[in-house]
Design a protein around this motif. Structure first.
Motif, PDB file in Angstrom:
ATOM      1  N   VAL A   5      -1.482  -0.173  14.405  1.00  0.00           N
ATOM      2  CA  VAL A   5      -0.679   0.720  13.541  1.00  0.00           C
ATOM      3  C   VAL A   5       0.550   0.211  12.746  1.00  0.00           C
ATOM      4  CG1 VAL A   5       0.602   2.641  14.227  1.00  0.00           C
ATOM      5  CG2 VAL A   5      -1.059   2.173  16.158  1.00  0.00           C
ATOM      6  N   HIS A   6       1.026  -0.307  12.987  1.00  0.00           N
ATOM      7  CA  HIS A   6       2.009  -0.924  12.101  1.00  0.00           C
ATOM      8  C   HIS A   6       0.807  -1.171  10.717  1.00  0.00           C
ATOM      9  CE1 HIS A   6       5.731  -3.284   9.596  1.00  0.00           C
ATOM     10  NE2 HIS A   6       4.357  -3.770   9.930  1.00  0.00           N
ATOM     11  N   ARG A   7      -0.377  -1.845  10.874  1.00  0.00           N
ATOM     12  CA  ARG A   7      -1.109  -2.433  10.042  1.00  0.00           C
ATOM     13  C   ARG A   7      -1.606  -1.499   9.021  1.00  0.00           C
ATOM     14  NH1 ARG A   7      -3.511  -5.792  12.410  1.00  0.00           N
ATOM     15  NH2 ARG A   7      -5.430  -4.615  12.351  1.00  0.00           N
ATOM     16  N   ARG A   8      -1.521  -1.119   9.737  1.00  0.00           N
ATOM     17  CA  ARG A   8      -2.559   0.565   8.918  1.00  0.00           C
ATOM     18  C   ARG A   8      -1.220   1.728   8.386  1.00  0.00           C
ATOM     19  NH1 ARG A   8      -5.521   3.039   6.032  1.00  0.00           N
ATOM     20  NH2 ARG A   8      -6.331   5.680   6.164  1.00  0.00           N
ATOM     21  N   ARG A   9      -0.497   1.757   8.897  1.00  0.00           N
ATOM     22  CA  ARG A   9       0.858   2.004   7.746  1.00  0.00           C
ATOM     23  C   ARG A   9       1.207   1.534   6.810  1.00  0.00           C
ATOM     24  NH1 ARG A   9      -0.531   5.391  11.242  1.00  0.00           N
ATOM     25  NH2 ARG A   9       0.420   7.026  12.733  1.00  0.00           N
ATOM     26  N   THR A  10       0.921   0.199   7.047  1.00  0.00           N
ATOM     27  CA  THR A  10       1.333  -0.677   6.075  1.00  0.00           C
ATOM     28  C   THR A  10       0.217  -0.438   4.663  1.00  0.00           C
ATOM     29  OG1 THR A  10       2.122  -2.385   8.300  1.00  0.00           O
ATOM     30  CG2 THR A  10       1.961  -3.855   5.851  1.00  0.00           C
ATOM     31  N   GLU A  11      -0.411  -0.522   4.707  1.00  0.00           N
ATOM     32  CA  GLU A  11      -1.798  -0.416   4.044  1.00  0.00           C
ATOM     33  C   GLU A  11      -1.258   1.060   3.230  1.00  0.00           C
ATOM     34  OE1 GLU A  11      -5.258   0.073   6.590  1.00  0.00           O
ATOM     35  OE2 GLU A  11      -5.506  -2.086   6.632  1.00  0.00           O
ATOM     36  N   LEU A  12      -1.081   1.967   4.356  1.00  0.00           N
ATOM     37  CA  LEU A  12      -0.605   2.838   3.206  1.00  0.00           C
ATOM     38  C   LEU A  12       0.519   3.591   2.230  1.00  0.00           C
ATOM     39  CD1 LEU A  12      -1.512   5.349   5.971  1.00  0.00           C
ATOM     40  CD2 LEU A  12      -2.786   5.486   3.871  1.00  0.00           C
ATOM     41  N   LEU A  13       1.416   2.384   2.372  1.00  0.00           N
ATOM     42  CA  LEU A  13       2.633   1.945   1.661  1.00  0.00           C
ATOM     43  C   LEU A  13       2.375   1.903  -0.008  1.00  0.00           C
ATOM     44  CD1 LEU A  13       4.761  -0.396   3.507  1.00  0.00           C
ATOM     45  CD2 LEU A  13       4.717   2.201   3.332  1.00  0.00           C
ATOM     46  N   GLY A  14       1.454   1.463  -0.826  1.00  0.00           N
ATOM     47  CA  GLY A  14       1.139   1.678  -2.054  1.00  0.00           C
ATOM     48  C   GLY A  14       1.007   3.311  -2.478  1.00  0.00           C
ATOM     49  N   ALA A  15       0.120   3.910  -1.782  1.00  0.00           N
ATOM     50  CA  ALA A  15      -0.109   4.859  -2.356  1.00  0.00           C
ATOM     51  C   ALA A  15       0.616   5.768  -1.969  1.00  0.00           C
ATOM     52  CB  ALA A  15      -1.616   5.471  -1.116  1.00  0.00           C
ATOM     53  N   TYR A  16       1.474   5.664  -1.026  1.00  0.00           N
ATOM     54  CA  TYR A  16       3.244   6.717  -0.040  1.00  0.00           C
ATOM     55  C   TYR A  16       3.739   6.501  -2.044  1.00  0.00           C
ATOM     56  CZ  TYR A  16       7.805   7.847   1.249  1.00  0.00           C
ATOM     57  OH  TYR A  16       9.153   8.210   0.958  1.00  0.00           O
ATOM     58  N   VAL A  17       4.299   5.432  -1.848  1.00  0.00           N
ATOM     59  CA  VAL A  17       4.782   4.771  -3.866  1.00  0.00           C
ATOM     60  C   VAL A  17       4.186   5.839  -4.835  1.00  0.00           C
ATOM     61  CG1 VAL A  17       6.492   3.043  -2.723  1.00  0.00           C
ATOM     62  CG2 VAL A  17       4.367   3.210  -3.754  1.00  0.00           C
ATOM     63  N   LEU A  18       2.876   5.920  -4.883  1.00  0.00           N
ATOM     64  CA  LEU A  18       2.291   6.989  -6.120  1.00  0.00           C
ATOM     65  C   LEU A  18       2.834   8.177  -5.797  1.00  0.00           C
ATOM     66  CD1 LEU A  18       0.086   3.679  -6.713  1.00  0.00           C
ATOM     67  CD2 LEU A  18       1.658   4.089  -8.484  1.00  0.00           C
ATOM     68  N   ASN A  19       3.021   8.560  -4.799  1.00  0.00           N
ATOM     69  CA  ASN A  19       2.806   9.937  -4.584  1.00  0.00           C
ATOM     70  C   ASN A  19       0.955  10.727  -4.127  1.00  0.00           C
ATOM     71  OD1 ASN A  19       5.629  10.261  -4.556  1.00  0.00           O
ATOM     72  ND2 ASN A  19       5.514  10.644  -6.751  1.00  0.00           N
ATOM     73  N   HIS A  20       0.331   9.437  -3.413  1.00  0.00           N
ATOM     74  CA  HIS A  20      -1.037  10.093  -3.830  1.00  0.00           C
ATOM     75  C   HIS A  20      -0.914  10.740  -2.002  1.00  0.00           C
ATOM     76  CE1 HIS A  20      -2.540   7.192  -7.264  1.00  0.00           C
ATOM     77  NE2 HIS A  20      -1.752   8.508  -7.746  1.00  0.00           N
ATOM     78  N   LEU A  21      -0.368  10.524  -0.995  1.00  0.00           N
ATOM     79  CA  LEU A  21      -0.429  10.911  -0.110  1.00  0.00           C
ATOM     80  C   LEU A  21      -0.219  12.184   0.311  1.00  0.00           C
ATOM     81  CD1 LEU A  21       1.046   7.627   2.597  1.00  0.00           C
ATOM     82  CD2 LEU A  21      -1.742   8.163   1.707  1.00  0.00           C
ATOM     83  N   GLU A  22      -0.883  12.865   1.106  1.00  0.00           N
ATOM     84  CA  GLU A  22       0.181  14.131   2.411  1.00  0.00           C
ATOM     85  C   GLU A  22      -0.651  14.560   3.436  1.00  0.00           C
ATOM     86  OE1 GLU A  22      -4.116  16.385   0.350  1.00  0.00           O
ATOM     87  OE2 GLU A  22      -2.543  16.302  -1.685  1.00  0.00           O
ATOM     88  N   GLY A  23      -0.691  15.232   3.953  1.00  0.00           N
ATOM     89  CA  GLY A  23      -1.030  16.116   5.211  1.00  0.00           C
ATOM     90  C   GLY A  23      -0.546  15.229   5.982  1.00  0.00           C
ATOM     91  N   GLU A  25      -1.579  11.736   6.962  1.00  0.00           N
ATOM     92  CA  GLU A  25      -1.336  10.358   6.563  1.00  0.00           C
ATOM     93  C   GLU A  25       0.576  10.493   5.530  1.00  0.00           C
ATOM     94  OE1 GLU A  25      -5.083   8.167   5.264  1.00  0.00           O
ATOM     95  OE2 GLU A  25      -4.072   8.983   3.541  1.00  0.00           O
ATOM     96  N   LEU A  26       0.848  11.414   4.893  1.00  0.00           N
ATOM     97  CA  LEU A  26       2.054  10.955   4.699  1.00  0.00           C
ATOM     98  C   LEU A  26       3.244  11.676   5.859  1.00  0.00           C
ATOM     99  CD1 LEU A  26       4.691  11.336   2.344  1.00  0.00           C
ATOM    100  CD2 LEU A  26       3.769  14.102   2.152  1.00  0.00           C
ATOM    101  N   ALA A  27       2.899  12.497   6.635  1.00  0.00           N
ATOM    102  CA  ALA A  27       3.591  12.791   7.642  1.00  0.00           C
ATOM    103  C   ALA A  27       4.127  11.114   8.179  1.00  0.00           C
ATOM    104  CB  ALA A  27       3.416  13.507   8.812  1.00  0.00           C
ATOM    105  N   ALA A  28       2.602  10.897   8.851  1.00  0.00           N
ATOM    106  CA  ALA A  28       2.862   9.490   9.528  1.00  0.00           C
ATOM    107  C   ALA A  28       3.758   8.518   8.821  1.00  0.00           C
ATOM    108  CB  ALA A  28       1.497   8.921   9.609  1.00  0.00           C
TER     109      ALA A  28
END
Length: 210
Positions: A5-23, A25-28
């Motif tokens: 779970v930690h690794r999956r969240r870490t993989e999304l950090l790039g998309a998070y700082v680029l404001n590409h997450l929503e719903g 995934e963003l909440a997680a």
């Protein structure tokens, strides 16, 4: 939280700082950042890169002719066809990678030690700032911040207004190292403050005049 779970969240950090997450995934990711100092630090490192890439105008990027030939050859070898869309996407990726590489390999900016004028009982710290072209970076080392408590950091402008520079989670008696970033330019900044969960000032600093 398990490693997967930690690794999956870490993989999304790039998309998070680029404001590409929503719903969901963003909440997680937001939920994960509340409790993970490691990922908070990673976001602090990625944020300047995201700001730099946000200012890139792809229409003004000139791609060398030999790069197009090389990319097309690779596409031909792997997929057996040439498409302008594929080339443009690949070239855009190359530009982003080159920009990120430049950012991380650029000469280190000089550290400027700053004075700490207020510290809560039990808190010891020291800080330096780095003046970037996009704003002030704060490098804060300290201990005595209540373990598990979230602290908000703001840079104070010359006009007295406070601009968020991010947050960190206290580590108690353990020594803490964190980097925080704000959009306030060095010439417009007069100091920074750290506030606890109640809004009380735990740490305050002043910058030398420029």
């Amino acid at each position: 939280m398990n490693d997967f779970v930690h690794r999956r969240r870490t993989e999304l950090l790039g998309a998070y700082v680029l404001n590409h997450l929503e719903g969901s995934e963003l909440a997680a990711v937001l939920d994960h950042l509340d409790d993970c100092a490691e990922c908070q630090g990673e976001v602090a490192k990625l944020a300047p890169v995201a700001r730099a890439l946000a200012g890139v105008n792809a229409d003004n990027v000139t791609v060398p002719a030999h790069l197009e030939e090389l990319v097309v050859r690779r596409i031909d070898a792997r997929r057996g066809r040439r498409t302008r869309t594929t080339f443009l996407l690949t070239a855009a990726a190359a530009v982003v990678i080159a920009g990120a590489a430049w950012w991380y390999l650029r000469p280190a900016a000089p550290l400027e030690p700053v004075a700490l004028v207020q510290q809560a009982p039990g808190v010891t710290a020291e800080a330096s700032i780095v003046p970037h072209i996009w704003g002030v970076e704060i490098k804060l080392d300290g201990q005595g911040f209540a373990s598990g408590q979230t602290y908000q950091v703001s840079v104070t402008g010359n006009d007295g207004a406070e601009v968020s520079a991010g947050s960190f989670i206290g580590t108690g008696a353990n020594l803490m190292h964190c980097n925080l970033n704000s959009s306030v330019l060095r010439s417009d900044a007069s100091g920074f403050v750290v506030r606890d969960a109640t809004g009380m000032i735990t740490l305050a600093s002043t910058f030398s005049r420029r």
